[in-house]
Design a protein around this motif. Sequence first.
Motif, mmCIF file in Angstrom:
data_model
loop_
_atom_site.group_PDB
_atom_site.id
_atom_site.type_symbol
_atom_site.label_atom_id
_atom_site.label_comp_id
_atom_site.label_asym_id
_atom_site.label_seq_id
_atom_site.Cartn_x
_atom_site.Cartn_y
_atom_site.Cartn_z
ATOM 1 N N PHE A 52 7.542 4.082 7.837
ATOM 2 C CA PHE A 52 7.541 2.807 8.190
ATOM 3 C C PHE A 52 7.291 1.866 7.281
ATOM 4 O O PHE A 52 8.084 0.838 6.958
ATOM 5 N N PHE A 53 6.254 2.085 6.433
ATOM 6 C CA PHE A 53 5.730 1.253 5.405
ATOM 7 C C PHE A 53 5.542 2.032 4.161
ATOM 8 O O PHE A 53 4.081 2.366 4.015
ATOM 9 N N PRO A 54 6.741 2.081 3.326
ATOM 10 C CA PRO A 54 5.903 2.711 1.839
ATOM 11 C C PRO A 54 5.053 1.804 1.198
ATOM 12 O O PRO A 54 4.393 2.454 0.208
ATOM 13 N N ASP A 55 4.867 0.610 1.579
ATOM 14 C CA ASP A 55 4.082 -0.464 0.682
ATOM 15 C C ASP A 55 3.019 -0.885 1.569
ATOM 16 O O ASP A 55 3.138 -1.872 2.079
ATOM 17 N N VAL A 56 2.033 0.215 1.610
ATOM 18 C CA VAL A 56 0.798 -0.124 2.211
ATOM 19 C C VAL A 56 -0.341 0.453 1.588
ATOM 20 O O VAL A 56 -0.239 1.259 0.459
ATOM 21 N N THR A 57 -1.634 0.078 1.865
ATOM 22 C CA THR A 57 -2.725 0.850 1.214
ATOM 23 C C THR A 57 -3.480 1.715 2.265
ATOM 24 O O THR A 57 -3.610 1.399 3.480
ATOM 25 N N LEU B 254 0.990 10.676 -3.728
ATOM 26 C CA LEU B 254 1.308 9.479 -3.176
ATOM 27 C C LEU B 254 1.472 8.363 -4.372
ATOM 28 O O LEU B 254 0.908 8.474 -5.567
ATOM 29 N N ASN B 255 2.251 7.432 -3.976
ATOM 30 C CA ASN B 255 2.458 6.179 -4.926
ATOM 31 C C ASN B 255 1.536 4.972 -4.543
ATOM 32 O O ASN B 255 1.271 4.255 -5.241
ATOM 33 N N GLN B 256 1.084 5.095 -3.361
ATOM 34 C CA GLN B 256 0.315 3.702 -2.707
ATOM 35 C C GLN B 256 -1.283 3.670 -3.284
ATOM 36 O O GLN B 256 -1.415 4.701 -3.737
ATOM 37 N N PRO B 257 -1.665 2.754 -3.263
ATOM 38 C CA PRO B 257 -3.166 2.442 -3.498
ATOM 39 C C PRO B 257 -3.924 3.450 -2.409
ATOM 40 O O PRO B 257 -3.334 3.099 -1.266
ATOM 41 N N VAL B 258 -5.019 3.806 -2.739
ATOM 42 C CA VAL B 258 -5.826 4.613 -1.866
ATOM 43 C C VAL B 258 -7.201 4.246 -2.112
ATOM 44 O O VAL B 258 -7.808 4.302 -3.355
ATOM 45 N N THR B 259 -8.019 3.912 -0.957
ATOM 46 C CA THR B 259 -9.253 3.791 -1.074
ATOM 47 C C THR B 259 -9.886 4.781 -0.386
ATOM 48 O O THR B 259 -9.555 5.354 0.905
#
Length: 276
Positions: free
Chosen positions: A157-162, A195-200
Amino acid sequence: MTATAGGPGSWSENILEYFLRNNLTTTEDGAEIVWYHAANHKAQLNEALKSKAHMIEADVLLPGDGSEYSQPIMAHPPETNSDNTLQEWLTAVIKSNKGIKLDFKSLAAVEPSMMLLENVKRHLKRPVWINADILPGPNGNSRVVDAKPFIDTVTSFFPDVTFSLGWTTGWHPEKVNEGYSWTMVKEMEYICKELNQPVTFPVRAALVRQSCSQLLWLLKKSNRYSLTIWTGKNDNYSIEDLFCIRDHFDKKQVFYDILEPQNHEFKEAIGIKVNL
């Protein structure tokens, strides 16, 4: 992969940059970010929206009636019902400029929730964090959310998410509590390096002092990574435990979603003004 956070207004925008850009903080220091935890029921959500909090955290699950057409609701287990649906929650939060962190305890709630988020995406020009505990951690006995289908569903749904990806944990006052082991952090890095996204990584405050080396190793693996320190309601720890993180980690890479009175004491000790 070393892709960085997204641009202004994207869901993966670094929260420090977002709140600084909107004149809601003064420096790029994770300790400046104020959290409101468990804003599930309408009363808590209204309080959160009126508060000084930058980020609102809430828990999403499917109601306990077992209906095939159940809408996701805002509640934390063992609760199975709520006076607030995710739809209502999003409608209220959209009117603010606060960042969002949604915590999932089961896979079943993820896809219907992503569908609801998709309906409001054009109104949400701010950081959105999606959280689940995907690996067993120290003393963890809760069920984990299966990592691959969770990540795949969200990114479809959202490739651009944290992402906020954690470990199930426990803490026992009567025993020595082990920290996050090398096996645990290496397993997490194995999942997140693709992954490409930021991860916390949400980590439990009472377990951080004995895990400093492991967590430092993990954060050095990518500039996409950060820590979010959280606390269990009955955990016994001191603010000195947090100084281990404060002293050894980049201030831009650590957030503190901690309870009172330690939150006030910690921020006072490091010279950050607390607005209650």
